[in-house]
Design a protein around this motif. Structure first.
Motif, PDB file in Angstrom:
ATOM      1  N   ARG A   1       0.829  -1.207   0.000  1.00 17.98           N
ATOM      2  CA  ARG A   1       0.000   0.000   0.000  1.00 17.98           C
ATOM      3  C   ARG A   1       0.864   1.259   0.000  1.00 17.98           C
ATOM      4  NH1 ARG A   1      -5.377  -0.890   1.502  1.00 17.98           N
ATOM      5  NH2 ARG A   1      -5.827  -3.020   2.177  1.00 17.98           N
ATOM      6  N   LEU A   2       1.882   1.255   0.861  1.00 22.80           N
ATOM      7  CA  LEU A   2       2.752   2.418   0.951  1.00 22.80           C
ATOM      8  C   LEU A   2       3.532   2.633  -0.339  1.00 22.80           C
ATOM      9  CD1 LEU A   2       4.110   2.006   4.594  1.00 22.80           C
ATOM     10  CD2 LEU A   2       2.349   3.578   3.780  1.00 22.80           C
ATOM     11  N   GLU A   3       3.907   1.535  -0.997  1.00 20.45           N
ATOM     12  CA  GLU A   3       4.646   1.654  -2.249  1.00 20.45           C
ATOM     13  C   GLU A   3       3.774   2.268  -3.341  1.00 20.45           C
ATOM     14  OE1 GLU A   3       7.776   1.379  -5.012  1.00 20.45           O
ATOM     15  OE2 GLU A   3       7.689   1.388  -2.823  1.00 20.45           O
ATOM     16  N   ALA A   4       2.496   1.835  -3.412  1.00 16.56           N
ATOM     17  CA  ALA A   4       1.578   2.413  -4.399  1.00 16.56           C
ATOM     18  C   ALA A   4       1.362   3.897  -4.110  1.00 16.56           C
ATOM     19  CB  ALA A   4       0.255   1.656  -4.389  1.00 16.56           C
ATOM     20  N   ALA A   5       1.204   4.251  -2.831  1.00 16.05           N
ATOM     21  CA  ALA A   5       1.013   5.656  -2.473  1.00 16.05           C
ATOM     22  C   ALA A   5       2.265   6.468  -2.806  1.00 16.05           C
ATOM     23  CB  ALA A   5       0.672   5.777  -0.996  1.00 16.05           C
ATOM     24  N   ARG A   6       3.451   5.867  -2.581  1.00 16.79           N
ATOM     25  CA  ARG A   6       4.700   6.586  -2.882  1.00 16.79           C
ATOM     26  C   ARG A   6       4.814   6.868  -4.373  1.00 16.79           C
ATOM     27  NH1 ARG A   6       9.369   5.939  -5.000  1.00 16.79           N
ATOM     28  NH2 ARG A   6       8.901   3.770  -5.549  1.00 16.79           N
ATOM     29  N   LYS A   7       4.454   5.868  -5.211  1.00 19.73           N
ATOM     30  CA  LYS A   7       4.510   6.067  -6.652  1.00 19.73           C
ATOM     31  C   LYS A   7       3.504   7.132  -7.093  1.00 19.73           C
ATOM     32  CE  LYS A   7       6.101   1.398  -7.819  1.00 19.73           C
ATOM     33  NZ  LYS A   7       5.774   0.130  -8.538  1.00 19.73           N
ATOM     34  N   ALA A   8       2.350   7.151  -6.440  1.00 15.00           N
ATOM     35  CA  ALA A   8       1.337   8.159  -6.774  1.00 15.00           C
ATOM     36  C   ALA A   8       1.832   9.559  -6.417  1.00 15.00           C
ATOM     37  CB  ALA A   8       0.030   7.849  -6.044  1.00 15.00           C
ATOM     38  N   GLU A   9       2.509   9.692  -5.282  1.00 14.02           N
ATOM     39  CA  GLU A   9       3.041  11.001  -4.891  1.00 14.02           C
ATOM     40  C   GLU A   9       4.161  11.430  -5.835  1.00 14.02           C
ATOM     41  OE1 GLU A   9       4.215  10.444  -0.883  1.00 14.02           O
ATOM     42  OE2 GLU A   9       2.159  10.504  -0.072  1.00 14.02           O
ATOM     43  N   GLU A  10       4.939  10.441  -6.271  1.00 10.66           N
ATOM     44  CA  GLU A  10       6.010  10.766  -7.217  1.00 10.66           C
ATOM     45  C   GLU A  10       5.425  11.245  -8.543  1.00 10.66           C
ATOM     46  OE1 GLU A  10       9.820   8.563  -9.415  1.00 10.66           O
ATOM     47  OE2 GLU A  10       8.685   7.552  -7.821  1.00 10.66           O
ATOM     48  N   LEU A  11       4.337  10.594  -8.982  1.00 14.39           N
ATOM     49  CA  LEU A  11       3.681  11.015 -10.216  1.00 14.39           C
ATOM     50  C   LEU A  11       3.073  12.404 -10.057  1.00 14.39           C
ATOM     51  CD1 LEU A  11       2.537  10.511 -13.064  1.00 14.39           C
ATOM     52  CD2 LEU A  11       0.608   9.326 -11.979  1.00 14.39           C
ATOM     53  N   GLU A  12       2.493  12.670  -8.908  1.00 11.77           N
ATOM     54  CA  GLU A  12       1.882  13.979  -8.661  1.00 11.77           C
ATOM     55  C   GLU A  12       2.924  15.087  -8.731  1.00 11.77           C
ATOM     56  OE1 GLU A  12      -0.867  16.254  -5.296  1.00 11.77           O
ATOM     57  OE2 GLU A  12       0.516  14.644  -4.726  1.00 11.77           O
ATOM     58  N   SER A  13       4.108  14.809  -8.233  1.00 13.30           N
ATOM     59  CA  SER A  13       5.162  15.834  -8.234  1.00 13.30           C
ATOM     60  C   SER A  13       5.602  16.199  -9.639  1.00 13.30           C
ATOM     61  CB  SER A  13       6.360  15.347  -7.418  1.00 13.30           C
ATOM     62  OG  SER A  13       6.956  14.214  -8.045  1.00 13.30           O
ATOM     63  N   GLN A  14       5.322  15.324 -10.611  1.00 15.96           N
ATOM     64  CA  GLN A  14       5.727  15.577 -11.988  1.00 15.96           C
ATOM     65  C   GLN A  14       4.644  16.278 -12.802  1.00 15.96           C
ATOM     66  OE1 GLN A  14       6.820  11.734 -13.516  1.00 15.96           O
ATOM     67  NE2 GLN A  14       8.473  11.436 -12.031  1.00 15.96           N
ATOM     68  N   LEU A  15       3.460  16.456 -12.216  1.00 19.80           N
ATOM     69  CA  LEU A  15       2.365  17.092 -12.937  1.00 19.80           C
ATOM     70  C   LEU A  15       2.518  18.602 -12.932  1.00 19.80           C
ATOM     71  CD1 LEU A  15      -0.638  14.959 -11.589  1.00 19.80           C
ATOM     72  CD2 LEU A  15       0.611  14.673 -13.751  1.00 19.80           C
ATOM     73  N   ASP A  16       1.804  19.243 -13.827  1.00 22.66           N
ATOM     74  CA  ASP A  16       1.855  20.704 -13.935  1.00 22.66           C
ATOM     75  C   ASP A  16       1.287  21.306 -12.645  1.00 22.66           C
ATOM     76  OD1 ASP A  16       1.717  23.368 -14.575  1.00 22.66           O
ATOM     77  OD2 ASP A  16       0.742  23.078 -16.510  1.00 22.66           O
ATOM     78  N   PRO A  17       2.073  22.080 -11.897  1.00 19.47           N
ATOM     79  CA  PRO A  17       1.587  22.651 -10.639  1.00 19.47           C
ATOM     80  C   PRO A  17       0.492  23.697 -10.831  1.00 19.47           C
ATOM     81  CG  PRO A  17       3.750  23.542 -11.191  1.00 19.47           C
ATOM     82  CD  PRO A  17       3.477  22.453 -12.180  1.00 19.47           C
ATOM     83  N   GLU A  18       0.268  24.115 -12.083  1.00 21.79           N
ATOM     84  CA  GLU A  18      -0.799  25.083 -12.322  1.00 21.79           C
ATOM     85  C   GLU A  18      -2.170  24.488 -12.011  1.00 21.79           C
ATOM     86  OE1 GLU A  18      -2.619  27.749 -16.039  1.00 21.79           O
ATOM     87  OE2 GLU A  18      -0.756  26.579 -16.276  1.00 21.79           O
TER      88      GLU A  18
END
Length: 235
Positions: A114-131
């Motif tokens: 679960r934590l690994e999936a959440a970590r990958k999701a947070e990593e993906l979020e950090s790469q999205l357009d912050p706008e």
């Protein structure tokens, strides 16, 4: 009848009363009258016949509903289902045939997975357009099985989403759109979310990234959790 001597005054008075009553009865001939009544044949008294009530089936004519005098002259109100102001009827989400809906269950999911999936999701979020604001939402049992209720972060809802109920569109990674009911007072998605979850095979332990690309439109990214054997669950 002579009153015997030696009687008390009470007994003598009683005897005199008895004798006087006898003389009165003889004068009224009550003895013979009672004997004649006793000897007379007894005849039953005629019974009054009861009238049978005949109840006919009453035909009740329909009557208009009763209305108060204050409302009698007002036109009749017809109640119809009216959509709220500014709200459009939710369109049906494109659904796949029943036999192709992903309803598989996976084995036990460890906390590490679960934590690994959440970590990958947070990593993906950090790469999205912050706008465009976004948040990570790990999937729980209540999100993807039976209940299909998806609560969203309250701070995010109060900051970016409408203050009233509205139709929120979810866009998957292929560009397909799914309309859902957003309940503002509960800060979550209700009707329509089940179709999205089933069509994309979301399971307990998966993680998602919601990116608000329009005022009421989310782009949804899905990160699959892995089972204990180390294989990633894919759709």
């Amino acid at each position: 009848m002579a009153i015997e001597k030696g009687m008390s005054a009470y007994e003598a008075a009683r005897e005199r009363t008895v004798e006087e009553n006898k003389r009165k009865m003889e004068a009224l001939n009550l003895r013979h009258l009672s004997a004649a009544i006793a000897a007379a044949p007894k005849t039953p008294s005629p019974m009054k016949q009861k009238r049978r009530r005949i109840i006919e089936a009453a035909v009740v004519a329909p009557s208009p509903p009763r209305r108060s005098r204050r409302l009698a002259n007002l036109p009749e109100v017809k109640y119809a289902e009216v959509a709220p102001d500014g709200a459009e009827r939710m369109k049906r989400s494109p659904r796949k045939p029943t036999d192709s809906i992903y309803l598989a269950t996976r084995g036990s999911i460890s906390m590490e997975a679960r934590l690994e999936a959440a970590r990958k999701a947070e990593e993906l979020e950090s790469q999205l357009d912050p706008e465009f604001p976004s948040f990570v939402k790990p999937m729980l049992h209540s999100h993807v099985v039976r209940g299909f209720w998806l609560g969203l972060p309250r701070h995010f809802c109060e900051t970016y989403l409408p203050k009233h109920d509205a139709i929120v569109t979810l866009v998957d990674e292929k560009g397909e759109e799914f309309d859902t009911n957003y309940l503002a007072y509960k800060n979550g998605l209700s009707g329509g979310w089940a179709g999205f979850a089933l069509d994309h095979g979301l399971l307990d332990g998966d993680a998602t990234v919601f990116q608000l690309i329009k005022p009421t439109t989310f782009k949804v990214h899905i990160i699959r959790a892995t089972v204990d054997d180390g294989n990633e669950v894919t759709k």
